[in-house]
Scaffold this motif. Structure first.
Motif, PDB file in Angstrom:
ATOM      1  N   VAL A  99      57.311 125.609  25.026  1.00  0.00           N
ATOM      2  CA  VAL A  99      58.681 126.203  25.220  1.00  0.00           C
ATOM      3  C   VAL A  99      59.731 125.288  25.458  1.00  0.00           C
ATOM      4  O   VAL A  99      59.538 124.242  26.281  1.00  0.00           O
ATOM      5  N   VAL A 100      60.923 125.040  24.554  1.00  0.00           N
ATOM      6  CA  VAL A 100      62.046 124.088  25.077  1.00  0.00           C
ATOM      7  C   VAL A 100      62.973 124.932  25.864  1.00  0.00           C
ATOM      8  O   VAL A 100      63.529 125.943  25.264  1.00  0.00           O
ATOM      9  N   VAL A 101      63.441 124.536  27.010  1.00  0.00           N
ATOM     10  CA  VAL A 101      64.548 124.939  27.664  1.00  0.00           C
ATOM     11  C   VAL A 101      65.769 124.288  27.474  1.00  0.00           C
ATOM     12  O   VAL A 101      65.631 122.882  27.607  1.00  0.00           O
ATOM     13  N   MET A 102      66.615 124.981  27.070  1.00  0.00           N
ATOM     14  CA  MET A 102      67.908 124.123  26.490  1.00  0.00           C
ATOM     15  C   MET A 102      68.934 124.167  27.916  1.00  0.00           C
ATOM     16  O   MET A 102      69.301 125.624  28.138  1.00  0.00           O
ATOM     17  N   GLY A 103      69.449 123.228  28.365  1.00  0.00           N
ATOM     18  CA  GLY A 103      70.251 123.243  29.720  1.00  0.00           C
ATOM     19  C   GLY A 103      69.138 123.117  31.004  1.00  0.00           C
ATOM     20  O   GLY A 103      68.449 123.898  31.154  1.00  0.00           O
ATOM     21  N   ILE A 104      69.716 122.150  31.772  1.00  0.00           N
ATOM     22  CA  ILE A 104      68.720 121.964  33.090  1.00  0.00           C
ATOM     23  C   ILE A 104      69.729 122.261  34.356  1.00  0.00           C
ATOM     24  O   ILE A 104      69.293 121.529  35.366  1.00  0.00           O
ATOM     25  N   GLY A 105      70.392 123.154  34.381  1.00  0.00           N
ATOM     26  CA  GLY A 105      71.206 123.651  35.494  1.00  0.00           C
ATOM     27  C   GLY A 105      70.181 124.484  36.411  1.00  0.00           C
ATOM     28  O   GLY A 105      68.987 124.576  36.187  1.00  0.00           O
ATOM     29  N   LYS A 106      70.575 125.246  37.352  1.00  0.00           N
ATOM     30  CA  LYS A 106      69.903 126.239  38.071  1.00  0.00           C
ATOM     31  C   LYS A 106      69.033 127.274  37.190  1.00  0.00           C
ATOM     32  O   LYS A 106      67.765 127.430  37.433  1.00  0.00           O
ATOM     33  N   SER A 107      69.549 127.796  36.551  1.00  0.00           N
ATOM     34  CA  SER A 107      68.715 128.931  35.464  1.00  0.00           C
ATOM     35  C   SER A 107      67.695 128.029  34.489  1.00  0.00           C
ATOM     36  O   SER A 107      66.488 128.228  34.414  1.00  0.00           O
ATOM     37  N   GLY A 108      67.962 126.993  34.008  1.00  0.00           N
ATOM     38  CA  GLY A 108      67.150 126.079  33.248  1.00  0.00           C
ATOM     39  C   GLY A 108      65.897 125.555  34.096  1.00  0.00           C
ATOM     40  O   GLY A 108      64.877 125.678  33.786  1.00  0.00           O
ATOM     41  N   LEU A 109      66.183 125.071  35.325  1.00  0.00           N
ATOM     42  CA  LEU A 109      65.015 124.624  36.094  1.00  0.00           C
ATOM     43  C   LEU A 109      64.217 125.866  36.417  1.00  0.00           C
ATOM     44  O   LEU A 109      62.910 125.824  36.587  1.00  0.00           O
ATOM     45  N   ALA A 110      64.752 127.225  36.707  1.00  0.00           N
ATOM     46  CA  ALA A 110      64.071 128.277  37.028  1.00  0.00           C
ATOM     47  C   ALA A 110      63.144 128.771  35.782  1.00  0.00           C
ATOM     48  O   ALA A 110      61.993 128.826  36.093  1.00  0.00           O
TER      49      ALA A 110
END
Length: 165
Positions: free
Chosen positions: A3-14
């Motif tokens: 899985v690639v998560v795009m964006g590493i803000g709060k939601s991305g880290l979650a």
């Protein structure tokens, strides 16, 4: 599965934590250049074996995914996402990942203005009526973080960006 998560803000880290708990291989694509990211975060990602693409989203990086999870602030018309979709790679937002796991009634609030105020007001009204309420999403705690936690809420009030729709 990767899985690639795009964006590493709060939601991305979650989302990263959520998929890691499931034993999924996770990679992160972030538009911010690596030197401008929190270096403790970068070190933690590397320590956990999470590949990080920083400084922009590339079609080549996303093409190696089995699934892409987009953080709320990432526009869905991002060119690299279009290329991934053309290859048949499923793309979903945090809300789409979390919603099937939600066990309480969910009130999603979206719109141009007043989302945070409306969520806060709804949460306060429900709490005053004796309900155990979770208020979050794009304000405060990401929905995936709540879903992966103890889930004590009787009602969920969630701020949702237009990108998540």
């Amino acid at each position: 599965m990767r899985v690639v998560v795009m964006g590493i803000g709060k939601s991305g880290l979650a989302a990263v934590r959520h998929f890691r708990r499931q034993g999924v291989t996770v990679a992160v694509s972030e538009v911010t250049p690596a030197e401008r990211l929190d270096q403790g975060l970068v070190a933690a990602l590397r320590r956990d074996g999470i590949e990080l693409e920083a400084g922009g989203h590339t079609a080549a990086f996303l093409a190696r995914a089995d699934r892409i999870v987009v953080s709320p602030g990432v526009p869905l018309d991002e060119p690299a996402l279009a290329a991934a979709r053309a290859q048949g790679i499923p793309v979903a937002g945090e809300l789409a990942v979390a919603a099937p796991l939600v066990t309480a009634p969910l009130v999603a609030v979206t719109g141009t203005n007043g989302k945070t105020t409306t969520c806060t007001l709804l949460g306060g009204l429900l709490a005053a009526a004796g309900q155990e309420v979770f208020v979050g999403g794009n304000i405060g705690t990401p929905l995936l973080e709540h879903v992966d936690g103890p889930r004590q809420a009787q009602v969920i009030v969630c701020e949702v960006s237009s990108f998540q729709l």
